[in-house]
Design a protein around this motif. Structure first.
Motif, PDB file in Angstrom:
ATOM      1  N   VAL A  36       0.967  -1.218   0.020  1.00  0.00           N
ATOM      2  CA  VAL A  36      -0.156   0.032   0.267  1.00  0.00           C
ATOM      3  C   VAL A  36       0.801   1.486  -0.136  1.00  0.00           C
ATOM      4  O   VAL A  36       0.427   2.389   0.064  1.00  0.00           O
ATOM      5  CB  VAL A  36      -1.536  -0.737   1.104  1.00  0.00           C
ATOM      6  N   PHE A  37       1.711   1.383   0.976  1.00  0.00           N
ATOM      7  CA  PHE A  37       2.442   2.740   1.371  1.00  0.00           C
ATOM      8  C   PHE A  37       4.188   2.559   0.628  1.00  0.00           C
ATOM      9  O   PHE A  37       4.337   3.418  -0.332  1.00  0.00           O
ATOM     10  CB  PHE A  37       2.858   3.164   2.215  1.00  0.00           C
ATOM     11  N   ILE A  38       4.415   1.590   0.694  1.00  0.00           N
ATOM     12  CA  ILE A  38       6.783   1.356   0.061  1.00  0.00           C
ATOM     13  C   ILE A  38       6.918   0.751  -1.200  1.00  0.00           C
ATOM     14  O   ILE A  38       7.080   1.882  -2.259  1.00  0.00           O
ATOM     15  CB  ILE A  38       6.779   0.033   0.721  1.00  0.00           C
ATOM     16  N   ALA A  39       5.701   0.115  -1.754  1.00  0.00           N
ATOM     17  CA  ALA A  39       5.875  -0.680  -3.556  1.00  0.00           C
ATOM     18  C   ALA A  39       5.870   1.555  -4.026  1.00  0.00           C
ATOM     19  O   ALA A  39       6.191   0.847  -4.835  1.00  0.00           O
ATOM     20  CB  ALA A  39       5.764  -1.205  -3.729  1.00  0.00           C
ATOM     21  N   PRO A  40       4.302   2.153  -3.791  1.00  0.00           N
ATOM     22  CA  PRO A  40       4.319   2.393  -4.625  1.00  0.00           C
ATOM     23  C   PRO A  40       5.235   3.854  -4.854  1.00  0.00           C
ATOM     24  O   PRO A  40       5.118   5.059  -5.696  1.00  0.00           O
ATOM     25  CB  PRO A  40       2.610   3.162  -4.498  1.00  0.00           C
ATOM     26  N   ALA A  41       5.920   4.257  -3.582  1.00  0.00           N
ATOM     27  CA  ALA A  41       6.932   4.990  -3.450  1.00  0.00           C
ATOM     28  C   ALA A  41       7.698   4.959  -3.805  1.00  0.00           C
ATOM     29  O   ALA A  41       8.125   5.538  -4.445  1.00  0.00           O
ATOM     30  CB  ALA A  41       6.702   5.757  -1.896  1.00  0.00           C
ATOM     31  N   LYS A  42       8.038   3.762  -4.203  1.00  0.00           N
ATOM     32  CA  LYS A  42       9.723   3.370  -4.484  1.00  0.00           C
ATOM     33  C   LYS A  42       9.221   3.604  -6.157  1.00  0.00           C
ATOM     34  O   LYS A  42      10.482   3.990  -6.774  1.00  0.00           O
ATOM     35  CB  LYS A  42      10.419   1.838  -4.684  1.00  0.00           C
TER      36      LYS A  42
END
Length: 183
Positions: free
Chosen positions: A149-155
């Protein structure tokens, strides 16, 4: 140096030596004073990172039920952070999936966290408590949700921005800032 009986990590007792006899030493403090806290990247909202970190810390010191409850709390807080506020947790997890915020396997992982958290919250563990190994697995599933939800989309967004910056700085970039299309 000592070994913590709960987490088996190294601990140091600081003492003041006040004489030649070991009995004259005065205990000052334990180092570290608190268990280490798992750090999450800035892409995870601070409040959610704190609760998820509490799940990890609870597990580290052997508070299995607390760890599982904090994992469940993390799942619910994640849905709410994405604007999914109505319905029970089943509906919230399914809405994360329906809105394409998570993959099917991450949805299933979130439901497993929910099942374990519900058992802990409703006292259904008297005859069959969650083991430390199972709680560790639940915490890993919680982290899968945070990753999705948060980490992969930001990367991914950071990589896309870096690529665009690199293309814009390329000597082949046109005067108006557009980059010729790649073959």
């Amino acid at each position: 140096m000592f070994t913590c009986p709960a987490c088996r990590a190294a601990s140091i007792a600081l003492v003041a030596d006040e004489g030649e006899d070991d009995d004259d030493a005065t205990f000052l403090q334990w180092v570290p004073q608190k268990p280490p806290v798992k750090e999450y990247p800035d892409s995870v909202p601070k409040a959610i990172a704190a609760v998820a970190g509490e799940a990890h810390s609870s597990l580290l010191v052997g508070n299995v039920q607390a760890a599982v409850l904090m994992a469940r709390t993390t799942v619910e807080a994640t849905a709410k952070a994405k604007g999914i506020t109505s319905g029970n947790l089943v509906a919230k997890i399914d809405a994360l999936y329906a809105q394409r915020l998570i993959y099917e396997h991450v949805r299933d992982a979130a439901h497993e966290v929910r099942f374990a958290g519900n058992d802990a919250a409703h006292g259904d563990l008297v005859d069959d408590p969650i083991s430390a190994e199972e709680a560790e697995s639940i915490i890993e599933l919680m982290d899968m949700l945070l990753e999705g939800v948060f980490i992969a989309p930001a990367k991914t967004a950071a990589q896309a921005a870096a690529r665009q910056t690199r293309k814009n700085a390329s000597p082949t970039a046109s005067v108006n800032g557009t980059v010729p299309s790649s073959p």
